[in-house]
Motif scaffolding. Structure first.
Motif, PDB file in Angstrom:
ATOM      1  N   SER A  64       0.833  -1.205   0.000  1.00  0.00           N
ATOM      2  CA  SER A  64       0.000   0.000   0.000  1.00  0.00           C
ATOM      3  C   SER A  64       0.870   1.258   0.000  1.00  0.00           C
ATOM      4  N   GLY A  65       2.125   1.129   0.458  1.00  0.00           N
ATOM      5  CA  GLY A  65       3.010   2.283   0.567  1.00  0.00           C
ATOM      6  C   GLY A  65       2.693   3.146   1.785  1.00  0.00           C
ATOM      7  N   ARG A  66       1.805   2.661   2.626  1.00  0.00           N
ATOM      8  CA  ARG A  66       1.429   3.401   3.839  1.00  0.00           C
ATOM      9  C   ARG A  66       1.998   2.720   5.072  1.00  0.00           C
ATOM     10  N   GLY A  67       2.370   3.541   6.040  1.00  0.00           N
ATOM     11  CA  GLY A  67       2.903   2.987   7.271  1.00  0.00           C
ATOM     12  C   GLY A  67       3.058   4.062   8.313  1.00  0.00           C
ATOM     13  N   MET A  68       3.951   3.790   9.262  1.00  0.00           N
ATOM     14  CA  MET A  68       4.187   4.746  10.338  1.00  0.00           C
ATOM     15  C   MET A  68       5.655   4.723  10.719  1.00  0.00           C
ATOM     16  N   VAL A  69       6.090   5.819  11.303  1.00  0.00           N
ATOM     17  CA  VAL A  69       7.460   5.891  11.815  1.00  0.00           C
ATOM     18  C   VAL A  69       7.535   4.982  13.038  1.00  0.00           C
ATOM     19  N   PHE A  70       8.410   4.000  12.962  1.00  0.00           N
ATOM     20  CA  PHE A  70       8.619   3.071  14.072  1.00  0.00           C
ATOM     21  C   PHE A  70       9.729   3.590  14.993  1.00  0.00           C
ATOM     22  N   SER A  71      10.790   4.121  14.379  1.00  0.00           N
ATOM     23  CA  SER A  71      11.921   4.653  15.136  1.00  0.00           C
ATOM     24  C   SER A  71      12.790   5.491  14.200  1.00  0.00           C
ATOM     25  N   TRP A  72      13.728   6.203  14.763  1.00  0.00           N
ATOM     26  CA  TRP A  72      14.705   6.953  13.973  1.00  0.00           C
ATOM     27  C   TRP A  72      15.911   7.272  14.851  1.00  0.00           C
ATOM     28  N   THR A  73      16.947   7.748  14.196  1.00  0.00           N
ATOM     29  CA  THR A  73      18.123   8.223  14.926  1.00  0.00           C
ATOM     30  C   THR A  73      18.590   9.517  14.279  1.00  0.00           C
ATOM     31  N   ASP A  86      24.755  16.334   4.191  1.00  0.00           N
ATOM     32  CA  ASP A  86      23.368  16.131   4.617  1.00  0.00           C
ATOM     33  C   ASP A  86      23.198  16.285   6.125  1.00  0.00           C
ATOM     34  N   ALA A  87      24.264  16.153   6.877  1.00  0.00           N
ATOM     35  CA  ALA A  87      24.171  16.156   8.338  1.00  0.00           C
ATOM     36  C   ALA A  87      23.760  17.527   8.859  1.00  0.00           C
ATOM     37  N   PRO A  88      22.975  17.559   9.892  1.00  0.00           N
ATOM     38  CA  PRO A  88      22.372  16.396  10.532  1.00  0.00           C
ATOM     39  C   PRO A  88      21.163  15.887   9.729  1.00  0.00           C
ATOM     40  N   TYR A  89      20.933  14.578   9.804  1.00  0.00           N
ATOM     41  CA  TYR A  89      19.768  13.974   9.145  1.00  0.00           C
ATOM     42  C   TYR A  89      19.267  12.826   9.998  1.00  0.00           C
ATOM     43  N   ALA A  90      18.097  12.328   9.654  1.00  0.00           N
ATOM     44  CA  ALA A  90      17.446  11.336  10.509  1.00  0.00           C
ATOM     45  C   ALA A  90      16.957  10.135   9.695  1.00  0.00           C
ATOM     46  N   GLU A 113      10.802  17.146  14.050  1.00  0.00           N
ATOM     47  CA  GLU A 113       9.351  17.014  13.851  1.00  0.00           C
ATOM     48  C   GLU A 113       8.890  15.563  13.796  1.00  0.00           C
ATOM     49  N   LEU A 114       9.836  14.623  13.753  1.00  0.00           N
ATOM     50  CA  LEU A 114       9.472  13.207  13.699  1.00  0.00           C
ATOM     51  C   LEU A 114       8.824  12.770  15.003  1.00  0.00           C
ATOM     52  N   ALA A 115       7.915  11.811  14.892  1.00  0.00           N
ATOM     53  CA  ALA A 115       7.265  11.257  16.077  1.00  0.00           C
ATOM     54  C   ALA A 115       6.969   9.783  15.830  1.00  0.00           C
ATOM     55  N   ILE A 116       7.177   8.970  16.837  1.00  0.00           N
ATOM     56  CA  ILE A 116       6.826   7.559  16.716  1.00  0.00           C
ATOM     57  C   ILE A 116       5.327   7.467  16.476  1.00  0.00           C
ATOM     58  N   GLY A 117       4.949   6.669  15.488  1.00  0.00           N
ATOM     59  CA  GLY A 117       3.548   6.519  15.126  1.00  0.00           C
ATOM     60  C   GLY A 117       3.078   7.496  14.061  1.00  0.00           C
ATOM     61  N   MET A 118       3.938   8.430  13.643  1.00  0.00           N
ATOM     62  CA  MET A 118       3.571   9.389  12.606  1.00  0.00           C
ATOM     63  C   MET A 118       3.211   8.630  11.327  1.00  0.00           C
ATOM     64  N   ALA A 119       2.064   8.918  10.763  1.00  0.00           N
ATOM     65  CA  ALA A 119       1.634   8.269   9.527  1.00  0.00           C
ATOM     66  C   ALA A 119       2.433   8.805   8.348  1.00  0.00           C
ATOM     67  N   TYR A 135      11.318   6.461  -0.560  1.00  0.00           N
ATOM     68  CA  TYR A 135      11.324   7.389   0.563  1.00  0.00           C
ATOM     69  C   TYR A 135       9.875   7.571   1.009  1.00  0.00           C
ATOM     70  N   PHE A 136       9.692   8.366   2.054  1.00  0.00           N
ATOM     71  CA  PHE A 136       8.353   8.585   2.591  1.00  0.00           C
ATOM     72  C   PHE A 136       8.136  10.066   2.874  1.00  0.00           C
ATOM     73  N   ARG A 137       6.880  10.450   2.958  1.00  0.00           N
ATOM     74  CA  ARG A 137       6.477  11.796   3.368  1.00  0.00           C
ATOM     75  C   ARG A 137       5.332  11.631   4.362  1.00  0.00           C
ATOM     76  N   ARG A 138       5.062  12.715   5.073  1.00  0.00           N
ATOM     77  CA  ARG A 138       3.928  12.684   6.009  1.00  0.00           C
ATOM     78  C   ARG A 138       2.659  12.348   5.221  1.00  0.00           C
ATOM     79  N   SER A 139       1.838  11.529   5.810  1.00  0.00           N
ATOM     80  CA  SER A 139       0.600  11.138   5.143  1.00  0.00           C
ATOM     81  C   SER A 139      -0.344  12.322   5.068  1.00  0.00           C
ATOM     82  N   LYS A 140      -1.011  12.420   3.927  1.00  0.00           N
ATOM     83  CA  LYS A 140      -1.985  13.506   3.739  1.00  0.00           C
ATOM     84  C   LYS A 140      -3.330  13.198   4.374  1.00  0.00           C
ATOM     85  N   ASP A 141      -3.514  11.962   4.806  1.00  0.00           N
ATOM     86  CA  ASP A 141      -4.796  11.565   5.450  1.00  0.00           C
ATOM     87  C   ASP A 141      -4.790  11.815   6.923  1.00  0.00           C
TER      88      ASP A 141
END
Length: 141
Positions: A64-73, A86-90, A113-119, A135-141
């Motif tokens: 579907s190409g849809r998901g959520m942010v699980f984690s990042w660094t 590119d630094a800093p980057y996540a 601006e990242l958050a766990i669970g972000m669509a 790559y991904f972008r914030r969901s428009k829904d």
């Protein structure tokens, strides 16, 4: 799909074997993962056998190409010189609706601006004549 070609002077994936098949689907505008025909689980990275049931029977199933942010660094000192500017980057781990997790990036979101669970939703980006990266972008829904 993002048809604008990026200026990409970074290492690119090898287009051989099962990984090559994965990236060929991306170049065709589709994100696909292997789905086991015996237990039904999706998997990434591509491999010959299912890690859950050891079956060698699988198909490429469209995501579907849809998901959520699980984690990042937050990367402030890249280990590879191609990423220095590119630094800093996540880098993020995205958990897709199909249950697979993949390493990627959210292109329209600063690290703070990242958050766990972000669509998020898929945006395929052309980085060479043959390679489109998921790559991904914030969901428009």
């Amino acid at each position: 799909m993002n048809a604008a070609r990026a200026d990409h002077a970074k290492p690119l994936p090898a287009l051989t074997g099962l990984a090559g098949e994965f990236y060929r689907w991306c170049a065709q505008g589709e994100l696909r993962f292997q789905r086991c025909e015996d237990c039904g689980r999706h998997r990434h990275v591509p491999r010959e056998l299912c890690a859950h049931c050891a079956s060698s029977k699988w198909v490429w199933a469209r995501s579907s190409g849809r998901g959520m942010v699980f984690s990042w660094t937050d990367v402030v000192r890249p280990l590879h010189p191609a990423f220095a500017e590119d630094a800093p980057y996540a880098p993020v781990i995205v958990e897709l609706d199909e249950g697979v997790r993949m390493l990627s990036r959210v292109v329209d979101c600063a690290a703070g601006e990242l958050a766990i669970g972000m669509a998020v939703e898929l945006v395929l980006t052309q980085v060479s004549d043959q390679v489109w990266l998921p790559y991904f972008r914030r969901s428009k829904d």
